[in-house]
Design an enzyme around this catalytic site. Structure first.
Site, PDB file in Angstrom:
ATOM      1  N   GLU A  55      -4.953  -8.712   0.452  1.00 27.29           N
ATOM      2  CA  GLU A  55      -5.693  -8.413   1.689  1.00 27.29           C
ATOM      3  C   GLU A  55      -7.167  -8.248   1.373  1.00 27.29           C
ATOM      4  O   GLU A  55      -7.527  -7.688   0.338  1.00 27.29           O
ATOM      5  CB  GLU A  55      -5.217  -7.100   2.337  1.00 27.29           C
ATOM      6  CG  GLU A  55      -3.868  -7.173   2.988  1.00 27.29           C
ATOM      7  CD  GLU A  55      -3.458  -5.871   3.672  1.00 27.29           C
ATOM      8  OE1 GLU A  55      -4.338  -5.111   4.117  1.00 27.29           O
ATOM      9  OE2 GLU A  55      -2.238  -5.626   3.758  1.00 27.29           O
ATOM     10  N   GLU A  87       0.809  -1.216   0.000  1.00 29.89           N
ATOM     11  CA  GLU A  87       0.000   0.000   0.000  1.00 29.89           C
ATOM     12  C   GLU A  87       0.845   1.270   0.000  1.00 29.89           C
ATOM     13  O   GLU A  87       0.827   2.044   0.968  1.00 29.89           O
ATOM     14  CB  GLU A  87      -0.960  -0.008   1.199  1.00 29.89           C
ATOM     15  CG  GLU A  87      -1.906  -1.195   1.180  1.00 29.89           C
ATOM     16  CD  GLU A  87      -2.907  -1.210   2.338  1.00 29.89           C
ATOM     17  OE1 GLU A  87      -2.836  -0.323   3.194  1.00 29.89           O
ATOM     18  OE2 GLU A  87      -3.754  -2.117   2.359  1.00 29.89           O
TER      19      GLU A  87
HETATM   20  O1  IFM Z   1      -4.113  -3.391   9.042  1.00 34.44           O
HETATM   21  C1  IFM Z   1      -4.091  -2.847   7.765  1.00 34.44           C
HETATM   22  C2  IFM Z   1      -2.907  -3.361   6.978  1.00 34.44           C
HETATM   23  O2  IFM Z   1      -1.704  -3.115   7.618  1.00 34.44           O
HETATM   24  C3  IFM Z   1      -2.848  -2.667   5.633  1.00 34.44           C
HETATM   25  N1  IFM Z   1      -4.116  -2.754   4.959  1.00 34.44           N
HETATM   26  C4  IFM Z   1      -5.314  -2.432   5.681  1.00 34.44           C
HETATM   27  C5  IFM Z   1      -5.341  -3.183   7.004  1.00 34.44           C
HETATM   28  C6  IFM Z   1      -6.635  -2.834   7.777  1.00 34.44           C
HETATM   29  O3  IFM Z   1      -6.697  -1.482   8.031  1.00 34.44           O
END
Ligand code: IFM
Length: 454
Positions: free
Chosen positions: A355, A166
């Site tokens: 994710e 990210e």
């Molecule tokens: O916890 C975070 C992760 O580190 C990066 N993506 C989003 C998740 C939830 O907020």
């Protein structure tokens, strides 16, 4: 009722990140990270929480991997803490840090779980921040040196690498909004950080190719559909800009080797100082990747807002929209649309969901169970849309649920739970939640039953 079956080699997995789970912040030579420092400043993190202990994964990784194996997981995405490898940023390599990750990889392989290694999930060594952090044009070279060491050590066993997690958040939440480490509030700095992150990514991809190392390399982007809150042309323009801000600013350089011109023009018209856009560096950013990681949580709703400089939009969730316990809208069809867009608009040939998950204020019952039907529902809906996208021809090879366990959720500390496994942070006890059992069954069956309600 139909059975949604996934492709034969589909990788069912979970994800975490070093600072969020490891703890052991001062052990075995680990140096200070920007998150250690950020947490010491009152008001930055809910309840004054820190990652000092987190889930104690550093000491309990064998127990955690054993649980993953029992849950039928095929993949585990974790990240490397740069300050464990280079505690003083540029000095000696810390052998104990490399050794920890080497043991972790061995343990995963022994359990039949494929490691997906993220090289940067936001825990920059503080010593690097002290010389300007990612705004410093030398940072990509330092990142390359660090990645080189990690790949040299783990490259005989790891086959899936993710350069950055990210980059949008690392750049803009950390350097424009200031709500993540290092807590800077300057838009031009954030743009420079985003630029250097991509130069760093490019250097590592090039090194990986030249080294002849086996395996695949990609990056994990957080992307979201941006939906105008009304039919007004101003809101439609705001949504397009919001899309440029979070999605296209990160997809275009990787795939097309350019930044989106409408955004460059907009920022310039707002008086933002732009990064150099050096042609050689832009070419470096755009080298072919083996896969694209998608972190998808939700779409978001946008309206024109001239008060917000330099973006000119703000977000708001429509009334009556279903939301999770963080107030994030639940918009599962957005996952389908984003996957199709990645294939059709950007020609991306292989995607891993790096994710996807949701925050619920889970509670443990007197008989030690954690019932989280909302998370089960969230997972079912998103996996259904993922299945739809695969049926429509998008090549998605795996799904890393966020997260294996409850953990340190950045500025929300331990108050925001995302895990399939509940953590009692006082005792470090682990309890597989209802969603964890559901997901484990789906992984074992390589699918699940679905009733289409139309
Ligand atoms: O916890 C975070 C992760 O580190 C990066 N993506 C989003 C998740 C939830 O907020």
């Amino acid at each position: 009722m139909s059975k949604l079956l996934f492709p034969q080699d589909f990788v069912w997995g979970t994800a975490t990140a070093s600072y969020q789970v490891e703890g052991a912040a001062r052990e075995d030579g680990r140096g200070e990270s920007i998150w250690d420092r950020f947490c010491t400043i009152p008001g930055n993190v809910a309840n004054g929480d820190t990652g000092d202990v987190a889930c104690d994964h550093y000491h309990r990784f064998r127990e955690d991997i054993s649980l993953m194996r029992q849950m039928g997981m095929k993949g585990y995405r974790f990240s490397i803490a740069w300050p464990r490898i280079y505690p003083d940023a540029r000095g000696q390599v810390n052998e104990a840090g490399l050794e920890f990750y080497s043991r972790l990889v061995d343990e995963l392989l022994k359990a039949g779980i494929t490691p997906y290694v993220t090289l940067y999930h936001w825990d920059l060594p503080q010593a690097m921040q002290d010389i300007g952090g990612w705004a410093n044009p030398q940072m990509p070279q330092y990142f390359l040196t660090y990645c080189h060491k990690v790949m040299e050590r783990l490259g005989d066993r790891v086959r899936h690498w993710i350069t950055l997690n990210e980059p949008f958040c690392a750049a803009f939440l950390g350097n424009y909004e200031g709500r993540q480490a290092p807590g800077i509030r300057d838009f031009s700095t954030a743009l420079r950080v985003a630029y250097h992150l991509y130069v760093a990514h490019g250097l590592v991809v090039r090194y990986f190719r030249q080294s002849g190392m086996k395996g695949e390399i990609g990056i994990a982007l957080n992307l979201m559909g941006r939906v105008p809150l009304s039919d007004e042309p101003e809101d439609a323009a705001a949504a397009r800009r919001a899309d440029g801000y979070i999605n296209r600013w990160f997809l275009d350089p990787l795939i097309r080797g350019t930044y989106p011109q409408d955004m460059v023009d907009w920022y310039q018209s707002m008086g933002v100082v732009m990064p150099p856009f050096d042609p050689d560096e832009m070419a470096l950013m755009a080298q072919p990747l083996d896969f694209m990681g998608l972190n998808y949580y939700n779409d978001s709703f946008v309206r024109h807002d001239s008060q917000v400089w330099p973006l000119g939009f703000s977000s708001a969730t429509p009334r009556l929209m279903p939301v999770n316990d963080r107030g994030w809208p639940i918009t599962e069809e957005g996952l389908y649309h984003m996957l199709l867009r990645m294939k059709q608009e950007y020609g991306i040939r292989k995607i891993v969901i790096t994710e996807n998950g949701t925050a619920i204020n889970d509670v443990r019952s007197a008989d030690n169970r954690v019932e989280d039907p909302q998370r089960v529902d969230y997972l079912r809906r998103h996996l259904h849309q993922l299945h739809r996208a695969i049926q429509a021809g998008v090549n998605v090879t795996g799904y890393m649920q966020w997260s294996f366990c409850d953990n340190f959720e950045w500025s929300f500390g331990y108050s925001s739970r995302f895990g399939l496994v509940y953590i009692d942070f006082a005792t470090q006890e682990r309890i597989v939640k209802q969603s964890g059992h559901w997901y484990a069954q789906a992984a074992r069956d390589n699918g699940f039953d679905w009733i289409d309600m139309g």
